[in-house]
Motif scaffolding. Structure first.
Motif, PDB file in Angstrom:
ATOM      1  N   GLY A   1       0.803  -1.225   0.000  1.00  0.00           N
ATOM      2  CA  GLY A   1       0.000   0.000   0.000  1.00  0.00           C
ATOM      3  C   GLY A   1       0.828   1.264   0.000  1.00  0.00           C
ATOM      4  N   LYS A   2       2.080   1.181  -0.466  1.00  0.00           N
ATOM      5  CA  LYS A   2       2.988   2.325  -0.417  1.00  0.00           C
ATOM      6  C   LYS A   2       3.262   2.951  -1.778  1.00  0.00           C
ATOM      7  CE  LYS A   2       5.317   0.442   3.681  1.00  0.00           C
ATOM      8  NZ  LYS A   2       6.600  -0.082   4.232  1.00  0.00           N
ATOM      9  N   ALA A   3       2.548   2.534  -2.792  1.00  0.00           N
ATOM     10  CA  ALA A   3       2.720   3.161  -4.107  1.00  0.00           C
ATOM     11  C   ALA A   3       2.159   4.582  -4.049  1.00  0.00           C
ATOM     12  CB  ALA A   3       2.007   2.354  -5.176  1.00  0.00           C
ATOM     13  N   PRO A   4       2.828   5.549  -4.665  1.00  0.00           N
ATOM     14  CA  PRO A   4       2.354   6.937  -4.604  1.00  0.00           C
ATOM     15  C   PRO A   4       1.078   7.188  -5.401  1.00  0.00           C
ATOM     16  CG  PRO A   4       4.240   6.765  -6.058  1.00  0.00           C
ATOM     17  CD  PRO A   4       4.097   5.431  -5.390  1.00  0.00           C
ATOM     18  N   SER A   5       0.764   6.293  -6.345  1.00  0.00           N
ATOM     19  CA  SER A   5      -0.443   6.457  -7.145  1.00  0.00           C
ATOM     20  C   SER A   5      -0.825   5.114  -7.762  1.00  0.00           C
ATOM     21  CB  SER A   5      -0.235   7.504  -8.250  1.00  0.00           C
ATOM     22  OG  SER A   5       0.802   7.097  -9.127  1.00  0.00           O
ATOM     23  N   LYS A   6      -2.052   5.043  -8.233  1.00  0.00           N
ATOM     24  CA  LYS A   6      -2.539   3.817  -8.855  1.00  0.00           C
ATOM     25  C   LYS A   6      -1.815   3.535 -10.163  1.00  0.00           C
ATOM     26  CE  LYS A   6      -6.910   1.629 -10.174  1.00  0.00           C
ATOM     27  NZ  LYS A   6      -8.381   1.785 -10.198  1.00  0.00           N
ATOM     28  N   TYR A   7      -1.445   4.587 -10.857  1.00  0.00           N
ATOM     29  CA  TYR A   7      -0.674   4.484 -12.102  1.00  0.00           C
ATOM     30  C   TYR A   7       0.667   5.142 -11.826  1.00  0.00           C
ATOM     31  CZ  TYR A   7       0.510   4.806 -17.081  1.00  0.00           C
ATOM     32  OH  TYR A   7       1.130   4.686 -18.309  1.00  0.00           O
ATOM     33  N   TRP A   8       1.655   4.326 -11.506  1.00  0.00           N
ATOM     34  CA  TRP A   8       2.934   4.799 -10.993  1.00  0.00           C
ATOM     35  C   TRP A   8       3.992   4.746 -12.100  1.00  0.00           C
ATOM     36  CZ3 TRP A   8       5.832   1.922  -6.431  1.00  0.00           C
ATOM     37  CH2 TRP A   8       6.950   2.689  -6.040  1.00  0.00           C
ATOM     38  N   VAL A   9       4.477   5.902 -12.508  1.00  0.00           N
ATOM     39  CA  VAL A   9       5.522   5.985 -13.521  1.00  0.00           C
ATOM     40  C   VAL A   9       6.856   6.248 -12.832  1.00  0.00           C
ATOM     41  CG1 VAL A   9       6.372   7.203 -15.552  1.00  0.00           C
ATOM     42  CG2 VAL A   9       3.909   6.817 -15.259  1.00  0.00           C
ATOM     43  N   ILE A  10       7.831   5.390 -13.092  1.00  0.00           N
ATOM     44  CA  ILE A  10       9.126   5.475 -12.421  1.00  0.00           C
ATOM     45  C   ILE A  10      10.200   5.839 -13.447  1.00  0.00           C
ATOM     46  CG2 ILE A  10      10.794   4.238 -10.977  1.00  0.00           C
ATOM     47  CD1 ILE A  10       8.531   2.370 -10.147  1.00  0.00           C
ATOM     48  N   GLU A  11      10.732   7.037 -13.314  1.00  0.00           N
ATOM     49  CA  GLU A  11      11.754   7.518 -14.241  1.00  0.00           C
ATOM     50  C   GLU A  11      13.143   7.081 -13.775  1.00  0.00           C
ATOM     51  OE1 GLU A  11      10.815   8.790 -16.979  1.00  0.00           O
ATOM     52  OE2 GLU A  11       8.858   9.759 -16.654  1.00  0.00           O
ATOM     53  N   GLN A  12      14.164   7.473 -14.522  1.00  0.00           N
ATOM     54  CA  GLN A  12      15.512   6.950 -14.300  1.00  0.00           C
ATOM     55  C   GLN A  12      16.045   7.169 -12.887  1.00  0.00           C
ATOM     56  OE1 GLN A  12      18.289   7.277 -17.870  1.00  0.00           O
ATOM     57  NE2 GLN A  12      16.728   8.783 -18.404  1.00  0.00           N
ATOM     58  N   SER A  13      15.877   8.369 -12.337  1.00  0.00           N
ATOM     59  CA  SER A  13      16.423   8.652 -11.007  1.00  0.00           C
ATOM     60  C   SER A  13      15.796   7.759  -9.943  1.00  0.00           C
ATOM     61  CB  SER A  13      16.215  10.127 -10.642  1.00  0.00           C
ATOM     62  OG  SER A  13      14.833  10.463 -10.641  1.00  0.00           O
ATOM     63  N   ASP A  14      14.492   7.510 -10.065  1.00  0.00           N
ATOM     64  CA  ASP A  14      13.822   6.657  -9.082  1.00  0.00           C
ATOM     65  C   ASP A  14      14.101   5.183  -9.331  1.00  0.00           C
ATOM     66  OD1 ASP A  14      12.692   8.585  -7.424  1.00  0.00           O
ATOM     67  OD2 ASP A  14      10.998   8.887  -8.766  1.00  0.00           O
ATOM     68  N   ILE A  15      14.409   4.820 -10.574  1.00  0.00           N
ATOM     69  CA  ILE A  15      14.838   3.444 -10.848  1.00  0.00           C
ATOM     70  C   ILE A  15      16.133   3.157 -10.090  1.00  0.00           C
ATOM     71  CG2 ILE A  15      15.847   1.953 -12.632  1.00  0.00           C
ATOM     72  CD1 ILE A  15      13.756   3.092 -14.569  1.00  0.00           C
ATOM     73  N   VAL A  16      17.063   4.096 -10.155  1.00  0.00           N
ATOM     74  CA  VAL A  16      18.335   3.951  -9.431  1.00  0.00           C
ATOM     75  C   VAL A  16      18.086   3.907  -7.921  1.00  0.00           C
ATOM     76  CG1 VAL A  16      20.530   5.081  -8.904  1.00  0.00           C
ATOM     77  CG2 VAL A  16      19.695   5.015 -11.261  1.00  0.00           C
ATOM     78  N   LYS A  17      17.211   4.748  -7.457  1.00  0.00           N
ATOM     79  CA  LYS A  17      16.906   4.805  -6.025  1.00  0.00           C
ATOM     80  C   LYS A  17      16.317   3.486  -5.527  1.00  0.00           C
ATOM     81  CE  LYS A  17      13.991   7.367  -2.731  1.00  0.00           C
ATOM     82  NZ  LYS A  17      12.974   8.447  -2.614  1.00  0.00           N
ATOM     83  N   LEU A  18      15.318   2.967  -6.242  1.00  0.00           N
ATOM     84  CA  LEU A  18      14.650   1.741  -5.810  1.00  0.00           C
ATOM     85  C   LEU A  18      15.496   0.493  -6.064  1.00  0.00           C
ATOM     86  CD1 LEU A  18      11.036   2.405  -7.166  1.00  0.00           C
ATOM     87  CD2 LEU A  18      11.751   2.445  -4.777  1.00  0.00           C
ATOM     88  N   GLY A  19      16.170   0.476  -7.212  1.00  0.00           N
ATOM     89  CA  GLY A  19      16.859  -0.743  -7.622  1.00  0.00           C
ATOM     90  C   GLY A  19      18.283  -0.883  -7.141  1.00  0.00           C
ATOM     91  N   ARG A  20      18.856   0.217  -6.629  1.00  0.00           N
ATOM     92  CA  ARG A  20      20.231   0.129  -6.126  1.00  0.00           C
ATOM     93  C   ARG A  20      20.368   0.749  -4.736  1.00  0.00           C
ATOM     94  NH1 ARG A  20      23.891   3.244  -9.634  1.00  0.00           N
ATOM     95  NH2 ARG A  20      23.606   4.915  -8.099  1.00  0.00           N
ATOM     96  N   ASP A  21      20.031   2.025  -4.621  1.00  0.00           N
ATOM     97  CA  ASP A  21      20.284   2.715  -3.376  1.00  0.00           C
ATOM     98  C   ASP A  21      19.455   2.187  -2.204  1.00  0.00           C
ATOM     99  OD1 ASP A  21      21.911   4.222  -4.977  1.00  0.00           O
ATOM    100  OD2 ASP A  21      20.564   5.963  -5.078  1.00  0.00           O
ATOM    101  N   GLU A  22      18.187   1.819  -2.476  1.00  0.00           N
ATOM    102  CA  GLU A  22      17.301   1.354  -1.401  1.00  0.00           C
ATOM    103  C   GLU A  22      17.027  -0.132  -1.487  1.00  0.00           C
ATOM    104  OE1 GLU A  22      13.788   3.725  -1.423  1.00  0.00           O
ATOM    105  OE2 GLU A  22      14.840   5.585  -0.883  1.00  0.00           O
ATOM    106  N   TRP A  23      17.697  -0.823  -2.422  1.00  0.00           N
ATOM    107  CA  TRP A  23      17.409  -2.248  -2.608  1.00  0.00           C
ATOM    108  C   TRP A  23      17.957  -3.056  -1.439  1.00  0.00           C
ATOM    109  CZ3 TRP A  23      14.461  -5.618  -4.897  1.00  0.00           C
ATOM    110  CH2 TRP A  23      14.802  -6.964  -4.844  1.00  0.00           C
ATOM    111  N   ASN A  24      17.140  -4.000  -0.983  1.00  0.00           N
ATOM    112  CA  ASN A  24      17.611  -5.027  -0.045  1.00  0.00           C
ATOM    113  C   ASN A  24      16.812  -6.279  -0.318  1.00  0.00           C
ATOM    114  OD1 ASN A  24      15.205  -5.156   1.951  1.00  0.00           O
ATOM    115  ND2 ASN A  24      15.702  -2.988   1.928  1.00  0.00           N
ATOM    116  N   ALA A  25      17.463  -7.414  -0.208  1.00  0.00           N
ATOM    117  CA  ALA A  25      16.831  -8.684  -0.558  1.00  0.00           C
ATOM    118  C   ALA A  25      15.879  -9.146   0.512  1.00  0.00           C
ATOM    119  CB  ALA A  25      17.903  -9.735  -0.809  1.00  0.00           C
TER     120      ALA A  25
END
Length: 235
Positions: free
Chosen positions: A211-235
């Motif tokens: 329930g933490k998506a910012p919107s129902k239709y969530w568009v993730i651009e390059q900066s947030d891809i890096v944030k989610l997929g590397r900087d904040e990623w944990n297994a």
């Protein structure tokens, strides 16, 4: 969270990494794939791989999956060279993605994750056939009104490909040079590693399930891809 899940395009650069990421998560119990050839991944009891050389049968193959995947990831795409022309590429990058999105929605999939591309909606870029394909798929996904839709728009994809595409090695060298001589941040503005994009896709789906998506239709651009997929990623 994201189980059962399905991955379309599981033999490509990003799709392969999405599949590997999901198989490595304890909370993901079953992952389905539909592909023309077997995914190159470590053997796993979690994986249910459906091999179908005829892509016109993929939608019906998806409909036959039971239980219905809660989350579907599509990293499906090809190149004009591999497809044998723009018309054949359109059949895969646009038509097949649209057909599978509609099949997923009709089956009851809750979350649909689509790996699109950066810059496709720019004033000039939007007129390019490749951009039109991505825009058409994005617009279809939005119109289907999934419980949650997630669109990732990465830049140039870094990583080892099964089939190199025209100009890919040159661009890879250019963006790799940015990292080496300027820094990771410079590369991040234009290119992302396939694994980072994959992890961002999975992380976004996890956040949506919580329930933490910012919107129902969530568009993730390059900066947030890096944030989610590397900087904040944990297994």
């Amino acid at each position: 969270m994201t189980s059962p899940a399905a991955v379309i395009g599981s033999t490509g650069l990003v799709g392969h990494q999405i599949l590997a990421t999901l198989l490595g998560l304890e909370a993901c119990e079953t992952v389905y794939t539909i592909s023309r050839r077997a995914p190159k991944t470590e053997p796993s009891a979690k994986l249910d791989a459906k091999i179908e050389a005829d892509t016109t049968k993929w939608a019906s193959a998806f409909t036959a999956i039971s239980p219905v995947p809660k989350t579907v990831y599509s990293a499906l795409g090809t190149t004009r060279l591999q497809a044998g022309g723009i018309q054949n590429q359109w059949k895969i990058d646009h038509d097949l993605n649209v057909e599978l999105a509609k099949a997923a929605h009709a089956a009851g999939t809750q979350t649909f994750v689509f790996v699109s591309s950066a810059g496709t909606r720019g004033l000039l870029n939007s007129m390019v056939p490749y951009s039109k394909m991505k825009i058409g798929v994005e617009d279809t996904i939005k119109s289907l009104d999934f419980k949650q839709a997630i669109i990732l728009r990465p830049g140039f994809l870094m990583g080892e490909r099964e089939v190199a595409h025209s100009g890919g090695s040159l661009l890879g060298a250019v963006f790799g040079g940015l990292k080496t001589y300027v820094g990771q941040g410079a590369q991040d503005k234009f290119a992302q590693d396939g694994q980072v994009v994959a992890r961002a896709a999975v992380k976004a789906a996890i956040l949506a399930a919580e329930g933490k998506a910012p919107s129902k239709y969530w568009v993730i651009e390059q900066s947030d891809i890096v944030k989610l997929g590397r900087d904040e990623w944990n297994a």
